[in-house]
Scaffold this active site. Structure first.
Site, mmCIF file in Angstrom:
data_model
loop_
_atom_site.group_PDB
_atom_site.id
_atom_site.type_symbol
_atom_site.label_atom_id
_atom_site.label_comp_id
_atom_site.label_asym_id
_atom_site.label_seq_id
_atom_site.Cartn_x
_atom_site.Cartn_y
_atom_site.Cartn_z
ATOM 1 C CD GLU A 325 -2.602 -1.353 2.583
ATOM 2 O OE1 GLU A 325 -2.253 -0.666 3.570
ATOM 3 O OE2 GLU A 325 -3.596 -2.090 2.597
ATOM 4 C CB CYS A 421 -8.368 1.230 8.106
ATOM 5 S SG CYS A 421 -7.774 0.843 6.457
#
Length: 655
Positions: A325, A421
Site C-alpha cells: 500500500e 480502516c
C-alpha cells in the site's frame, strides 16, 4: 481543561463554532449522521448481512470478561470502533442526539471494562497473547491502536463534556509515557504504524499536559536513529513475523516501509506505506509549530513537495502499488494497478491542514480540496452503505476478476472489509468537515475551502459571526456575510484563489475591490460592519489537464476537470472498451446540466472509437489500421462513479 493555542501559527476553529449549510456538502454530512454512523454500528456488531464480519464489539466483550470466545480479526481491529466513536463525537458537536449518545456511552463503558489496571488496552493481546505486549512494535500496531482511542476520546469529550473515555485515554497515554523514552528502563523505540504521535498532540491540546506533547516529540525524533530499533526487535524475535509465524524471515524488513530508514529530519522523498507516511508528516508539522522547530518544518516542506510534484495522482490520492500500500518512485503513477487508499488521501488532508497552520500557502488548500472532492467522497457510495478501499484511475472488471495483480481494484464498492480502516475514517473526516474551512491569525481570517457555513470566528480584536454562501462546485459564486460583530471591525478576510480558476472578481457591498495577493490568498482589509457582504465570482469551466511527460502512464492522454471536480468516463454512458476511445485536441467540451440532478454538470465532447464493435472476431494483430468511428464522449464527476450499473471506468483518455 484548557485547550492550548497554536503559537505563532494559524488557529483552527472549534467544531462546535461552525455549522455546515451547503447544498453540496450538507447532504454528505446528513448522510453520515443519519445513515453511515448507524450502519457502521451495525457492522461493528456483525449485523450486516453478506458482509465481512468485524468482530470488533465481540472482541471487546471477550476482553472485558463479559463473554467467552476467541479473538478474531486483525491485530488492530479495535481501531474500527475507535474511529467510529470519533465520528460520533464530531457529529454530536453539530447535531446533538441523545439516543446516539447513549449508544456511544455504552460502547465507552465496554472499552473501559477492557482496559487493564496499568492502563494498557488492546483486545488482541489481552485475549490472544497476554504475555507478548510491546514485543513486536514493528508489525502489531499497539501504539497506533491506542492513538485512535485517544483521538476518539478527545473528540467525544470536546462535544459532550463527558470524560469517561478521556480518562481511559489518559491512563493509556500514561502507560506509553512510562514505557517509552530515553530512560535506561524505558523502550527507546516507536510504533511501526505512526498514529499515536498525532493523538498525543491532540491530548496535549485538550488537557494542557505538556508531557504528552513531549512524548510525541520524542517518538518522532527517535524514529530512524541508528542502530535501528526495528532491527534490534527483529533480531530478538529471531526473524519471526506476526504475519507468517511459522516461517522465519531470512532478511530484516525494509525500514523505509515504516519511514524509519533515516532520521525524519533527513528524509527528502516520500517512501513506504502511504498512510503511515502522511500520518507521520502530519505530526511532524504539528510539532514543528509547537516546538518552533524550523528544521522539522523544512523536512515537512521537502516531503510535501516530493509528494505533490512527483507522486500525487490527479484525484488527490497517493500510493502507486498494492504491494505494501505504498509509494514507489518519482513519476511512477500507473492507472490500472494503483492503490490510492482512501485512508491515504485522508491522511494527506490532515497533513495539508497542519501545513496551513504553519504557513498560509494556497497549494496546501488546493490539494486538500482536490483530495476531499474526489478521492474521499468517491470512497463512499451515495447510499452510505458501500465503500471503496482502493480508488483506481481505471477499472476493467474482467481484469479485476482474472488478473491477480489487479484483484485489489474493485469495480463495485463493498459492504464492509475485514480490514475496515477506510469506512470509519471517511465518517470521522466528513463529520469534522467544519474544522477545515477556516484558520485565523491575529486579525486575519483565512478561507481555505468554499463550503457554505455559519461560523463564530475570534480574532485578536474582534469576534465575528460570518455566514458563507457557496454555489461550488457547480458554479463559481461565493459570498461571506458579516452577521454579527463584537469589538473592532477592522480585520482582513483572506480568500484562497483556487488553482482551477483563470480569473476572479471580488466585491464588497457590490463595489469592486483590488485585493493584495499573498501566497495564493486575496487579502481584503476593511472596516467591516454588520450587514457587509464580500462576494467573489470565480471563473469556472471545463479544462483539459495533462501529466508531466515523465509520467509514462499518461503519455498522449488527457483528463478533464471542472472546478474542484475531476471527471471520468464510465461504461454506462460510453459503452464497453473505454480504452478504444479518443478525444481530439480541438473537440469542444460541452457542459450539460441536470441529467441526474438539477445541479449536476456532465461533460460531453465529440470523439472517436477505434474499431467497429467486432473486435473479438478480428485477428489479434494486423497490418491494417483500425477504423475510427465518430462517437459522443460523456464524462461524469469521478466522485460519483460506480453508483450505477457496474462496468468500466477511466480518467485518462487518449487525445
Amino acid at each position: 481543561m484548557n485547550k492550548q493555542p497554536l503559537p505563532k501559527s494559524l488557529r483552527t476553529i472549534d467544531l462546535n463554532k461552525v455549522r455546515i449549510q451547503d447544498s453540496y456538502w450538507s447532504p454528505y454530512v446528513t448522510l453520515v449522521k443519519d445513515t453511515v454512523i448507524p450502519y457502521q454500528w451495525d457492522a461493528l456488531n456483525d449485523r450486516v448481512a453478506d458482509a465481512e464480519p468485524s468482530h470488533a464489539i465481540k472482541n471487546f466483550r471477550i476482553s472485558a470478561g463479559l463473554q467467552d470466545g476467541e479473538f478474531h480479526g486483525f491485530v488492530f481491529q479495535d481501531t474500527d470502533l475507535y474511529k467510529w466513536l470519533e465520528a460520533v463525537g464530531y457529529s454530536l458537536a453539530s447535531y446533538p442526539d441523545p439516543d446516539l449518545e447513549a449508544i456511544a456511552d455504552e460502547a465507552i463503558e465496554l472499552i473501559a471494562a477492557a482496559q487493564q489496571e496499568d492502563g494498557y488496552i488492546n483486545t488482541y493481546y489481552t485475549v490472544k497473547e497476554p504475555g507478548n505486549r510491546l514485543t513486536n512494535l514493528t508489525e502489531c500496531h499497539e501504539m497506533y491502536t491506542i492513538g485512535h482511542m485517544i483521538e476518539a476520546a478527545v473528540a467525544y469529550a470536546s462535544s459532550t463534556g463527558k470524560t469517561a473515555l478521556l480518562e481511559v485515554a489518559r491512563k493509556a497515554a500514561d502507560f506509553i509515557d512510562r514505557h517509552f523514552g530515553p530512560g535506561g528502563d524505558q523502550i527507546q523505540g516507536y510504533d511501526g504504524h505512526q498514529e499515536i504521535e498525532m493523538a498525543l498532540i491532540k491530548l496535549y491540546e485538550y488537557t494542557g499536559e505538556e508531557r504528552y506533547l513531549n512524548l510525541s516529540y520524542y517518538l518522532i525524533n527517535e524514529r530512524g536513529q541508528k542502530p535501528s530499533f526495528f532491527l534490534e526487535e527483529w533480531n530478538r524475535r529471531g526473524g519471526i513475523s506476526h504475519w507468517s509465524p511459522g516461517n522465519p524471515q531470512k532478511t530484516a524488513p525494509d525500514f523505509s516501509y515504516f519511514q524509519a530508514h533515516k532520521p525524519v529530519r533527513e528524509q527528502e522523498v516520500a517512501v513506504g506505506h502511504a498512510v503511515r507516511a502522511v500520518y507521520m508528516y502530519t505530526a511532524m508539522a504539528e510539532l514543528a509549530i509547537y516546538k518552533d522547530d524550523a528544521e522539522l518544518l523544512a523536512a515537512c516542506k521537502r516531503l510535501w513537495n516530493n509528494i505533490v510534484r512527483k507522486q500525487l495522482y490527479i484525484n488527490g490520492s497517493i500510493g502507486s502499488t498494492h504491494q505494501g500500500e505504498a509509494f514507489t518512485f518519482d513519476y511512477d503513477l500507473p492507472n490500472e494497478t494503483n492503490y490510492s487508499e482512501t485512508c491515504a488521501s485522508i491522511g494527506l488532508i490532515f497533513f495539508a491542514r497542519r501545513m496551513l497552520q504553519a504557513e498560509p500557502n494556497s497549494e496546501y488548500a488546493d490539494i486538500m480540496e482536490r483530495a476531499l472532492y474526489n478521492t474521499v467522497t468517491a470512497g463512499i457510495a451515495s447510499d452510505g452503505k458501500h465503500y471503496f478501499y482502493v480508488n483506481p484511475m481505471e477499472v476493467w472488471p474482467a481484469a479485476s476478476e482474472g488478473n491477480p495483480d489487479r484483484r485489489h481494484v474493485k469495480s463495485v464498492r463493498q459492504k464492509w472489509y475485514g480490514c475496515a480502516c477506510c469506512p470509519p475514517n471517511v465518517a470521522r473526516l466528513l463529520s469534522s468537515l467544519g474544522q477545515y474551512i477556516y484558520t485565523t491569525r491575529q486579525n486575519t481570517i483565512y478561507t481555505h475551502l468554499y463550503i457554505g457555513n455559519e461560523a463564530q470566528l475570534e480574532l485578536e480584536d474582534t469576534k465575528a459571526l460570518i455566514t458563507m454562501d457557496s454555489r461550488l462546485p457547480w458554479h463559481g459564486q461565493v459570498s461571506l456575510n458579516i452577521s454579527q460583530l463584537e469589538g473592532s471591525g477592522h480585520f482582513t478576510l483572506a480568500l484562497r484563489i483556487p488553482s482551477w480558476t483563470d480569473s476572479s472578481t471580488i466585491t464588497v457591498n457590490g463595489s469592486p475591490v483590488q485585493p493584495e495577493i499573498h501566497d495564493g490568498y486575496a487579502h481584503i482589509k476593511h472596516d467591516w460592519s454588520v450587514g457587509d457582504v464580500l462576494s467573489v465570482d470565480f471563473s469556472l469551466s471545463a479544462r483539459r489537464v495533462y501529466a508531466n511527460p515523465l509520467v509514462r502512464a499518461n503519455a498522449g492522454k488527457v483528463a478533464l476537470q471542472r472546478g474542484p471536480l475531476l471527471y471520468c468516463l464510465e461504461e454506462a454512458d460510453n459503452g464497453a472498451v473505454l480504452s478504444s476511445l479518443s478525444l481530439p485536441h480541438d473537440s469542444e467540451i460541452r457542459e450539460v446540466q441536470g441529467q441526474w440532478h438539477p445541479e449536476l454538470i456532465v461533460l460531453e465532447a465529440d470523439g472517436y472509437r477505434t474499431g467497429n464493435g467486432e473486435a473479438q472476431e478480428a485477428p489479434l494483430y494486423s497490418t491494417s489500421a483500425s477504423e475510427r468511428i465518430p462517437q459522443k464522449i460523456t464524462a461524469v464527476p469521478y466522485t460519483l462513479w460506480g453508483n450505477r450499473k457496474p462496468g468500466e471506468m477511466q480518467i485518462w483518455v487518449r487525445e
